[in-house]
Design an enzyme around this catalytic site. Sequence first.
Site, mmCIF file in Angstrom:
data_model
loop_
_atom_site.group_PDB
_atom_site.id
_atom_site.type_symbol
_atom_site.label_atom_id
_atom_site.label_comp_id
_atom_site.label_asym_id
_atom_site.label_seq_id
_atom_site.Cartn_x
_atom_site.Cartn_y
_atom_site.Cartn_z
ATOM 1 N N ASP A 134 0.814 -1.216 0.000
ATOM 2 C CA ASP A 134 0.000 0.000 0.000
ATOM 3 C C ASP A 134 0.852 1.273 0.000
ATOM 4 O O ASP A 134 2.075 1.228 0.207
ATOM 5 C CB ASP A 134 -0.968 -0.011 1.200
ATOM 6 C CG ASP A 134 -0.307 -0.454 2.509
ATOM 7 O OD1 ASP A 134 0.934 -0.490 2.573
ATOM 8 O OD2 ASP A 134 -1.036 -0.757 3.462
ATOM 9 N N ASN A 172 -7.405 -2.565 14.458
ATOM 10 C CA ASN A 172 -8.805 -2.873 14.166
ATOM 11 C C ASN A 172 -8.954 -4.065 13.223
ATOM 12 O O ASN A 172 -10.021 -4.304 12.678
ATOM 13 C CB ASN A 172 -9.509 -1.638 13.580
ATOM 14 C CG ASN A 172 -8.908 -1.218 12.240
ATOM 15 O OD1 ASN A 172 -7.947 -1.826 11.761
ATOM 16 N ND2 ASN A 172 -9.475 -0.195 11.626
ATOM 17 N N HIS A 226 -7.311 -4.494 10.354
ATOM 18 C CA HIS A 226 -7.091 -4.259 8.926
ATOM 19 C C HIS A 226 -5.825 -4.959 8.445
ATOM 20 O O HIS A 226 -4.872 -5.143 9.205
ATOM 21 C CB HIS A 226 -7.095 -2.761 8.570
ATOM 22 C CG HIS A 226 -5.903 -1.963 8.978
ATOM 23 N ND1 HIS A 226 -6.000 -0.799 9.726
ATOM 24 C CD2 HIS A 226 -4.576 -2.108 8.750
ATOM 25 C CE1 HIS A 226 -4.797 -0.297 9.910
ATOM 26 N NE2 HIS A 226 -3.910 -1.074 9.330
ATOM 27 N N GLU A 241 -9.793 -1.806 5.433
ATOM 28 C CA GLU A 241 -10.403 -1.481 6.714
ATOM 29 C C GLU A 241 -11.643 -2.355 6.956
ATOM 30 O O GLU A 241 -12.169 -2.964 6.010
ATOM 31 C CB GLU A 241 -10.831 -0.005 6.707
ATOM 32 C CG GLU A 241 -9.661 0.967 6.580
ATOM 33 C CD GLU A 241 -8.897 1.175 7.888
ATOM 34 O OE1 GLU A 241 -8.973 0.306 8.775
ATOM 35 O OE2 GLU A 241 -8.221 2.203 8.018
HETATM 36 C C1 GLP Z 1 -0.383 0.192 8.497
HETATM 37 C C2 GLP Z 1 -0.166 -0.682 7.269
HETATM 38 C C3 GLP Z 1 -0.400 -2.141 7.567
HETATM 39 C C4 GLP Z 1 0.288 -2.539 8.852
HETATM 40 C C5 GLP Z 1 -0.271 -1.736 9.992
HETATM 41 C C6 GLP Z 1 0.304 -2.119 11.358
HETATM 42 O O1 GLP Z 1 -1.661 0.639 8.663
HETATM 43 N N1 GLP Z 1 -1.001 -0.285 6.193
HETATM 44 O O2 GLP Z 1 0.091 -2.910 6.483
HETATM 45 O O3 GLP Z 1 0.096 -3.913 9.088
HETATM 46 O O4 GLP Z 1 0.022 -0.376 9.725
HETATM 47 O O5 GLP Z 1 1.447 -1.361 11.627
HETATM 48 P P1 GLP Z 1 2.431 -1.606 12.845
HETATM 49 O O6 GLP Z 1 3.305 -2.729 12.433
HETATM 50 O O7 GLP Z 1 3.176 -0.310 12.971
HETATM 51 O O8 GLP Z 1 1.598 -1.930 14.016
#
Ligand code: GLP
Length: 233
Positions: free
Chosen positions: A66, A132, A134, A139
């Site tokens: 993304d 949440n 995702h 989402e």
């Molecule tokens: C972002 C990314 C996700 C990732 C999530 C969790 O929102 N789009 O791909 O899994 O963050 O991030 P973290 O590893 O910082 O908890």
Amino acid sequence: MPFFNIIYVENVEKATSLVVDNLEEELKLGNLNSLGLATGSTMIPFYTSIVETNLDFSQVIAFNLDEYVGLDSSHKNSFAFFMHEHLFSKKHFKETNIPNGLSLDKKLECARYEKKLDEHPIDIQLLGVGENGHIAFNEPGTPFDALTHVAELSDSTVHVNSQYFEANENMPTQAFTMGIASILKAKKIILLAFGEKKRAAIDALLGDIITEQWPITVLKKHPHVTLITNIKR
Ligand code: GLP
């Protein structure tokens, strides 16, 4: 029979070395041509370790999940910048792919990305998870059949991710993201989840229900998932 393997680890270092060993094995077997990568703090120790190895990714095509709409690769909070800083500037890949956050024709960019994914099917997809539930930026409520698309970020995600932006800076509220159906096309998925903040998402994943309200639960439909976590149930 689907393969759903749960590996409990004491700490992030142990998880990291398991993933590195797994990639080494797949590289040796010649099974790793296309690798799906993720951003987020969960991934940083893993990229740090990869950089320290002599593993050769020069024949591997990388795809990221993304990118924020409106940010280019020079913005310090873009995922392109993140990947450059933590991995791509230090490890050579045959090719790296990430949606172009500045694309003017968003629909076209999504179609281009999905086509590229289809041309180089992902052998292993690394995934993190949002608080949440995702995955990538899919989402809660995202249809399971979604391909690469522009997502509206939820209030929860904006709240969590805004910590990385300056106080006087508006963080983007939209992002290009591989869809759930795009992610499920990967042959194997490795999901990393650490810490209490991810417990609700992991509980949903390991419970009985598959629901679009918890995108991560869709992984129960995938034929080959490995969850590596320190969250004991
Ligand atoms: C972002 C990314 C996700 C990732 C999530 C969790 O929102 N789009 O791909 O899994 O963050 O991030 P973290 O590893 O910082 O908890």
